[in-house]
Each structure stands twice: as structure tokens, then as C-alpha cells.
Design a protein around this motif. Structure first.
Motif, short mmCIF file in Angstrom:
data_model
loop_
_atom_site.label_atom_id
_atom_site.label_comp_id
_atom_site.label_asym_id
_atom_site.label_seq_id
_atom_site.Cartn_x
_atom_site.Cartn_y
_atom_site.Cartn_z
N GLU A 152 8.58 34.06 69.62
CA GLU A 152 9.63 33.59 70.51
C GLU A 152 9.31 33.85 71.97
OE1 GLU A 152 10.46 37.85 70.15
OE2 GLU A 152 9.76 36.29 68.77
N VAL A 153 8.63 34.98 72.24
CA VAL A 153 8.26 35.29 73.62
C VAL A 153 7.10 34.41 74.07
CG1 VAL A 153 7.37 37.06 75.19
CG2 VAL A 153 9.09 37.66 73.48
N LEU A 154 6.10 34.26 73.21
CA LEU A 154 4.94 33.43 73.54
C LEU A 154 5.34 31.99 73.81
CD1 LEU A 154 2.42 34.78 70.88
CD2 LEU A 154 2.19 35.01 73.36
N GLY A 155 6.24 31.46 72.98
CA GLY A 155 6.57 30.05 73.10
C GLY A 155 7.75 29.72 73.99
N VAL A 156 8.74 30.62 74.04
CA VAL A 156 10.01 30.28 74.68
C VAL A 156 10.49 31.37 75.64
CG1 VAL A 156 12.23 29.15 74.19
CG2 VAL A 156 10.55 29.34 72.38
N GLY A 157 9.68 32.40 75.86
CA GLY A 157 10.13 33.56 76.63
C GLY A 157 10.72 33.25 77.99
N GLY A 158 10.02 32.44 78.77
CA GLY A 158 10.53 32.09 80.10
C GLY A 158 11.77 31.24 80.05
N THR A 159 11.83 30.37 79.06
CA THR A 159 12.99 29.50 78.88
C THR A 159 14.21 30.30 78.42
OG1 THR A 159 11.61 27.56 78.42
CG2 THR A 159 13.87 27.52 77.59
N ILE A 160 13.98 31.26 77.53
CA ILE A 160 15.08 32.13 77.09
C ILE A 160 15.69 32.84 78.29
CG2 ILE A 160 15.64 34.26 75.84
CD1 ILE A 160 13.63 33.39 73.70
N ALA A 161 14.84 33.43 79.12
CA ALA A 161 15.34 34.15 80.31
C ALA A 161 16.09 33.22 81.24
CB ALA A 161 14.17 34.82 81.03
N LYS A 162 15.60 32.00 81.37
CA LYS A 162 16.26 31.02 82.25
C LYS A 162 17.64 30.66 81.71
CE LYS A 162 15.05 26.75 84.73
NZ LYS A 162 13.99 25.70 84.88
N TYR A 163 17.74 30.49 80.41
CA TYR A 163 19.04 30.20 79.79
C TYR A 163 20.01 31.35 80.00
CZ TYR A 163 18.05 25.87 77.15
OH TYR A 163 17.79 24.57 76.77
N THR A 164 19.57 32.56 79.70
CA THR A 164 20.49 33.70 79.77
C THR A 164 20.91 34.00 81.20
OG1 THR A 164 18.66 35.32 79.84
CG2 THR A 164 19.55 34.72 77.67
N GLN A 165 20.01 33.82 82.14
CA GLN A 165 20.35 34.05 83.54
C GLN A 165 21.38 33.03 84.04
OE1 GLN A 165 16.82 34.41 85.99
NE2 GLN A 165 15.98 36.04 84.73
N GLY B 158 23.88 32.14 82.20
CA GLY B 158 25.13 32.44 81.50
C GLY B 158 25.24 31.89 80.10
N ASN B 159 24.13 31.38 79.55
CA ASN B 159 24.15 30.85 78.19
C ASN B 159 23.86 31.94 77.16
OD1 ASN B 159 24.32 27.82 78.83
ND2 ASN B 159 22.54 28.46 80.03
N GLN B 160 24.32 31.72 75.93
CA GLN B 160 24.04 32.65 74.84
C GLN B 160 22.76 32.21 74.12
OE1 GLN B 160 27.41 33.68 72.24
NE2 GLN B 160 28.73 32.55 73.64
N VAL B 161 21.86 33.17 73.90
CA VAL B 161 20.64 32.89 73.15
C VAL B 161 20.57 33.82 71.95
CG1 VAL B 161 18.12 32.87 73.19
CG2 VAL B 161 19.39 32.12 75.21
N ILE B 162 20.44 33.21 70.77
CA ILE B 162 20.31 33.97 69.53
C ILE B 162 18.91 33.74 68.99
CG2 ILE B 162 21.12 34.20 67.15
CD1 ILE B 162 23.37 32.71 69.86
N VAL B 163 18.20 34.81 68.70
CA VAL B 163 16.84 34.71 68.17
C VAL B 163 16.85 35.13 66.71
CG1 VAL B 163 14.47 35.55 68.31
CG2 VAL B 163 15.77 35.14 70.41
N CYS B 164 16.30 34.28 65.87
CA CYS B 164 16.19 34.57 64.44
C CYS B 164 14.73 34.87 64.11
CB CYS B 164 16.69 33.39 63.60
SG CYS B 164 16.52 33.65 61.82
N GLU B 165 14.44 36.14 63.83
CA GLU B 165 13.10 36.56 63.42
C GLU B 165 13.03 36.41 61.90
OE1 GLU B 165 10.93 37.37 65.60
OE2 GLU B 165 11.88 38.32 67.33
N VAL B 166 12.16 35.54 61.43
CA VAL B 166 12.21 35.13 60.02
C VAL B 166 11.52 36.10 59.07
CG1 VAL B 166 11.59 33.31 58.39
CG2 VAL B 166 12.41 32.71 60.68
N THR B 167 10.31 36.55 59.38
CA THR B 167 9.53 37.33 58.42
C THR B 167 9.32 38.78 58.87
OG1 THR B 167 7.35 36.83 59.35
CG2 THR B 167 8.26 35.25 57.77
#
Length: 216
Positions: free
Chosen positions: A13-26, A28-37
Motif C-alpha cells: 500500500e505504501v509502495l503503490g499508493v502511499g503519496g495518494t493516501i497521505a493526500k487523501y487524508t490531509q 479530510g478523507n477517510q482511508v481504510i487499508v486492508c492488509e490481506v495476508t
């Protein structure tokens, strides 16, 4: 807005979406990460989960869900049980936007997660869902067998110039996963890919995605 990110393994999630996650949360959006394995060694699993939670805290992740499904063995699970575990998360979160791994990645877990996620994210059950994006993962996306079916062909870019530092700091939390350059899971390779994707749209840093569904 609720954003759901499916990660086959801790750090994807960090490698692929890390910067985007931070941009969303900053914003005011909610980000839920599902770690599968997760693996079979309890001590290592505990350490990696701790790293994940530290990384997610830096990125502002709202909630982290660990499914604890067997790493490398998703393909051996009964399909209905695998799909049900994904559907449960989707029904709970009711995401407006979802990010999933690229199905053409080399690791079979990425394919299985992508397909199970698409089943759970079917529009018939998710009228609120506006977009699904596939992300690239260093050492998985670019190392796969090169053919048309496996190709990662980005058609969406996100300027992460202002959140790239957060992505790097989050990746530093994953000391069990981080490698030295020229390994692709290194800080230098992460920087190089962000520069490449950024140059495509004439910004300093970017993450690239494949749009799988977009409802206007």
C-alpha cells in the motif's frame, strides 16, 4: 469520502499508493487499508504488523484491517471463502473510491487479491462506489512476464509532490521489507519511479494508476 486500499502484503500500500493516501487524508478523507495476508512465523508477523501500523499512522490512515490470510497460498483457498472475506470488508466500509493491486503482477497473491476485490466491488452491491484504480508495486509489476495481458498501462496520474516525503517516511517504517539499491524496494528506486511518473505529467513527483472503473 471513504477510500479503501487492498494490499496483498504489508508495504504494498505504501509502495503503490502511499503519496495518494497521505493526500487523501490531509484533505479530510477517510482511508481504510486492508492488509490481506500474513506469514506463519508469529514473531515476524507481529513485527511487520507493528511496522504497518506505524506507517499508516504517519500517512493518516483511519483504520487498518488485517485479514491474516495465508501468504502465497491465496490461490489454494476456496474461492467462495476468499471472496466472502473481501465482501465483508467492502460492505462494512462502503467505499467511494477503491485501490487494488495490478492483476498482472508477478506475485500470484496480487492477482488473487485483484480478482477477489473486483468481485466484492461489483456495482450491483456498491451504488456509492465511483472509482476503482489499480496501482503498481515495485518488484512485482515490473518483474512480471512481459506480455499484453500483464502490462501495467497507467492512464491516471496523481501529483504527490507535497506528500512524497510522507510516503518515504512511511516506507522507512518497514525495516523488514526495505532493501538497498539497486533493489526496487529501496528508497532510491521509490524516488526514481516517482520522478518518472511525475515527469509524465510535468510535476516533480507522481503515482500512476490504471482506471478500472469510473462513474461520472
Amino acid at each position: 469520502m471513504k477510500v479503501l486500499v487492498f494490499a496483498p502484503h504489508n508495504d504494498d500500500e505504501v509502495l503503490g499508493v502511499g503519496g495518494t493516501i497521505a493526500k487523501y487524508t490531509q484533505s479530510g478523507n477517510q482511508v481504510i487499508v486492508c492488509e490481506v495476508t500474513s506469514g506463519s512465523n508469529e514473531n515476524i508477523v507481529k513485527k511487520i504488523k507493528k511496522e504497518a501500523l506505524q506507517a499508516h499512522k504517519l500517512l493518516g490512515v483511519t483504520e487498518t484491517v488485517f485479514l491474516d490470510l495465508p501468504v502465497v497460498n491465496l490461490k489454494n483457498l476456496e474461492v467462495d471463502k476468499l471472496n466472502a472475506s473481501f465482501l465483508e470488508i467492502v460492505q462494512k466500509v462502503k467505499p467511494d473510491v477503491a485501490f487494488i493491486p495490478h492483476k498482472g503482477d508477478m506475485h500470484i497473491d496480487h492477482y488473487e487479491v485483484a480478482m477477489a476485490a473486483m468481485v466484492a466491488l461489483r456495482p450491483v452491491n456498491n451504488p456509492q462506489l465511483k472509482a476503482i484504480y489499480a496501482y503498481e508495486t515495485l518488484s512485482e509489476t515490473e518483474w512480471t512476464i512481459p506480455n499484453a495481458e500483464n502490462a501495467f498501462m497507467p492512464n491516471v496520474w496523481n501529483d504527490i509532490t507535497n506528500t512524497f516525503t510522507s510516503k518515504v517516511e512511511a516506507m522507512k517504517c518497514y525495516q523488514t521489507q526495505l532493501q538497498e539499491f539497486p533493489h526496487p524496494r529501496s528508497l532510491q528506486a521509490i524516488d526514481a519511479l516517482a520522478n518518472l511518473r511525475g515527469s509524465t505529467i510535468c510535476v516533480n513527483k507522481a503515482e500512476a494508476f490504471m482506471c478500472l472503473r469510473n462513474v461520472l
